[in-house]
Design a protein around this motif. Structure first.
Motif, PDB file in Angstrom:
ATOM      1  N   THR A   1       0.825  -1.208   0.000  1.00 24.87           N
ATOM      2  CA  THR A   1       0.000   0.000   0.000  1.00 24.87           C
ATOM      3  C   THR A   1       0.857   1.254   0.000  1.00 24.87           C
ATOM      4  OG1 THR A   1      -1.677  -1.223   1.248  1.00 24.87           O
ATOM      5  CG2 THR A   1      -1.899   1.165   1.180  1.00 24.87           C
ATOM      6  N   TYR A   2       1.943   1.237   0.722  1.00 22.95           N
ATOM      7  CA  TYR A   2       2.812   2.413   0.789  1.00 22.95           C
ATOM      8  C   TYR A   2       3.428   2.717  -0.574  1.00 22.95           C
ATOM      9  CZ  TYR A   2       6.343   5.629   2.539  1.00 22.95           C
ATOM     10  OH  TYR A   2       7.119   6.725   2.758  1.00 22.95           O
ATOM     11  N   LEU A   3       3.697   1.676  -1.355  1.00 19.66           N
ATOM     12  CA  LEU A   3       4.255   1.864  -2.691  1.00 19.66           C
ATOM     13  C   LEU A   3       3.271   2.603  -3.583  1.00 19.66           C
ATOM     14  CD1 LEU A   3       6.901   1.065  -4.145  1.00 19.66           C
ATOM     15  CD2 LEU A   3       5.727  -0.976  -4.961  1.00 19.66           C
ATOM     16  N   VAL A   4       2.008   2.222  -3.505  1.00 21.43           N
ATOM     17  CA  VAL A   4       0.996   2.871  -4.349  1.00 21.43           C
ATOM     18  C   VAL A   4       0.700   4.282  -3.858  1.00 21.43           C
ATOM     19  CG1 VAL A   4      -1.353   2.661  -5.239  1.00 21.43           C
ATOM     20  CG2 VAL A   4       0.020   0.620  -4.927  1.00 21.43           C
ATOM     21  N   LYS A   5       0.657   4.486  -2.537  1.00 23.50           N
ATOM     22  CA  LYS A   5       0.428   5.834  -2.009  1.00 23.50           C
ATOM     23  C   LYS A   5       1.555   6.780  -2.420  1.00 23.50           C
ATOM     24  CE  LYS A   5      -2.383   4.711   2.048  1.00 23.50           C
ATOM     25  NZ  LYS A   5      -2.450   4.747   3.537  1.00 23.50           N
TER      26      LYS A   5
END
Length: 490
Positions: free
Chosen positions: A188-192
């Motif tokens: 999720t952090y990668l996409v955010k």
């Protein structure tokens, strides 16, 4: 006097007035009566004036349900939208409409200044290596995953900008992605982070809230509703955005159940047409469809979908497939040969996902399947100190506001990483370990103005000693505002 009154009425429409005695008389721009006849005028945006009678009649017309339905004036209930009554008489308020647009543009610019600037503009199509280099500043490791996402985003917007509607043109199909990785590895952090870098609408949805249409929960169209909201209800902009569906493993087909699977296989089937590309009716400004919410149509042909999930238990399915051969004989594989393999998820196949509970039609619409590796001790140490918004940098900034310098020994960082590995929740464990360790320091340091620096050691992390405190050599730091206020009252 009669001649003067006639001259006033003849010149009222042109905006002139009686200047006798040096007084400039105002004229109502609707009924063209002067202030001496209609009473005191009300000035509205644009420098125009309206008498009280015309203002009241305008409000009565706007509140008339028949007129509101006929003109579809749903937002004319306040004075700010009063110039919209020019829709009833197109010749009355073009200046007002121009002024309102100018004001809205100014407000949009102010809102844009407050919003964080994007790193890239997709109209310039940044190359994949530039996107990956920007991701490297915030996300540690996961080089293969960052490479796949960078290439996918680059190709996706080349596809969007290329006109493939012609019959002679080669139609480029989109490549939706499926990310598999343990919890806390950075999916999720990668996409955010990607959403902050690109100037495109991006919606992050949670698959755990999705249910089959007709049951309590969100319909699959709610995913597109979030994208439409992220695009400011601009359909054209939303149709070239990115959607990230997290916790996609939670909609796997339930095993050995006699009840209706309203949040599993049914949701997968509902997502099929959205993933592939279709015209979908989406509620505007709401997550569910009802008679009171307006609907709009979104074409998902140019929307890139990224799905992610931890898929707990998938490792056992992969090991079962890899050790399916006979375990008897000299060339046989041991059943525990892959128990300590850290990159076991990288060996996943569509067959493994099918056995996990994902239907073949759903897997086929996610052609790019890749995994994120689990985090080891060295990666956790790098996550602590290297990213731009690293956890240690956040605490150093907090103590810097108290004029105290915070330092960490390398052994202390290794100890924090080892403790986080024991909790088995990935990078999220780093925050919990740091919070527990820094609690006493953040409580005690503001008490003493003589403290100038704090150094965290491994002994303090292991509860075998305390932090190294360094006192100030010069004058103590200035007292805080609360203390000054207390002395002044005394």
């Amino acid at each position: 006097m009669e001649e003067k009154d006639e001259s006033k009425q003849n010149t009222a429409g042109s905006g002139s007035s009686d200047e006798e005695g040096g007084h400039q008389e105002k004229v109502c721009f609707i009924c063209h009566r002067t202030e001496s006849k209609a009473g005191k005028m009300i000035t509205i945006p644009g420098g125009l004036t309206v008498c009280a009678d015309c203002m009241q009649r305008s409000f009565d017309q706007m509140n008339d349900p028949n007129i509101r339905n006929m003109l579809n004036l749903s937002n004319l209930g306040n004075l700010r939208n009063f110039p919209g009554m020019g829709m009833m008489d197109p010749g009355l308020s073009p200046d007002l409409q121009g002024n309102m647009k100018k004001e809205e543009g100014t407000k949009g610019e102010e809102a844009g200044e407050k919003a964080p600037p994007a790193r890239f503009d997709v109209r310039e199509l940044p190359a994949p290596h530039k996107i990956k280099a920007a991701l490297d500043e915030y996300v540690i490791g996961q080089d293969y995953a960052k490479k796949v996402i960078s290439v996918a985003v680059y190709n996706h917007y080349k596809r969007v900008r290329t006109n493939t509607n012609s019959k002679e043109a080669i139609e480029i199909e989109k490549s939706n992605m499926l990310m598999i990785g343990p919890t806390g590895c950075g999916k999720t952090y990668l996409v955010k982070t990607l959403s902050r870098l690109l100037d495109v609408p991006l919606a992050i949805a949670d698959a755990t809230a999705l249910t089959e249409a007709g049951y309590i929960g969100d319909d699959v169209e709610s995913v597109l509703s979030k994208l439409l909201a992220a695009a400011g209800n601009d359909v054209e902009k939303a149709q070239s955005g990115i959607v990230f569906i997290d916790e996609i493993d939670k909609i796997a087909k339930k095993q050995n159940t006699n009840q209706r699977d309203v949040s599993g296989e049914s949701v997968q089937q509902g997502l099929l047409k959205i993933l592939e590309g279709a015209d979908v009716e989406v509620p505007v400004g709401a997550m569910s469809k009802n008679a009171m919410v307006p609907m709009t149509t979104i074409n998902t042909q140019n929307i890139l979908f990224i799905c992610g999930g931890a898929f707990p238990g998938l490792e056992e399915i992969i090991k079962k497939r890899l050790t399916k051969a006979s375990s008897i004989g000299y060339g046989a594989q041991l059943r525990d040969a892959y128990d300590s393999d850290p990159d076991l998820l990288a060996k996943v196949t569509p067959g493994d996902l099918k056995e996990f509970g994902m239907i073949p039609e759903f897997i086929g619409r996610l052609p790019m399947i890749f995994s994120l590796c689990s985090l080891d001790r060295n990666m956790l140490v790098r996550i602590l100190k290297e990213p731009k918004n690293a956890i240690l940098k956040q605490y150093q900034k907090l103590l810097e506001l108290d004029e105290v310098k915070l330092e960490f020994d390398e052994d202390a960082l290794s100890c924090i990483a080892e403790e986080a590995l024991k909790r088995d929740t990935g990078a999220r464990a780093l925050r919990s370990v740091i919070e527990e360790m820094m609690l006493d320091i953040m409580y005690e340091v503001p008490k003493d103005d003589e403290i100038g620096a704090v150094r965290i050691t491994r002994a303090y992390i292991e509860h075998k000693g305390g932090p190294v405190i360094t006192l100030r050599q010069s004058q103590p730091r200035l007292p805080r505002v609360e203390e000054n206020a207390g002395h002044s009252r005394s």
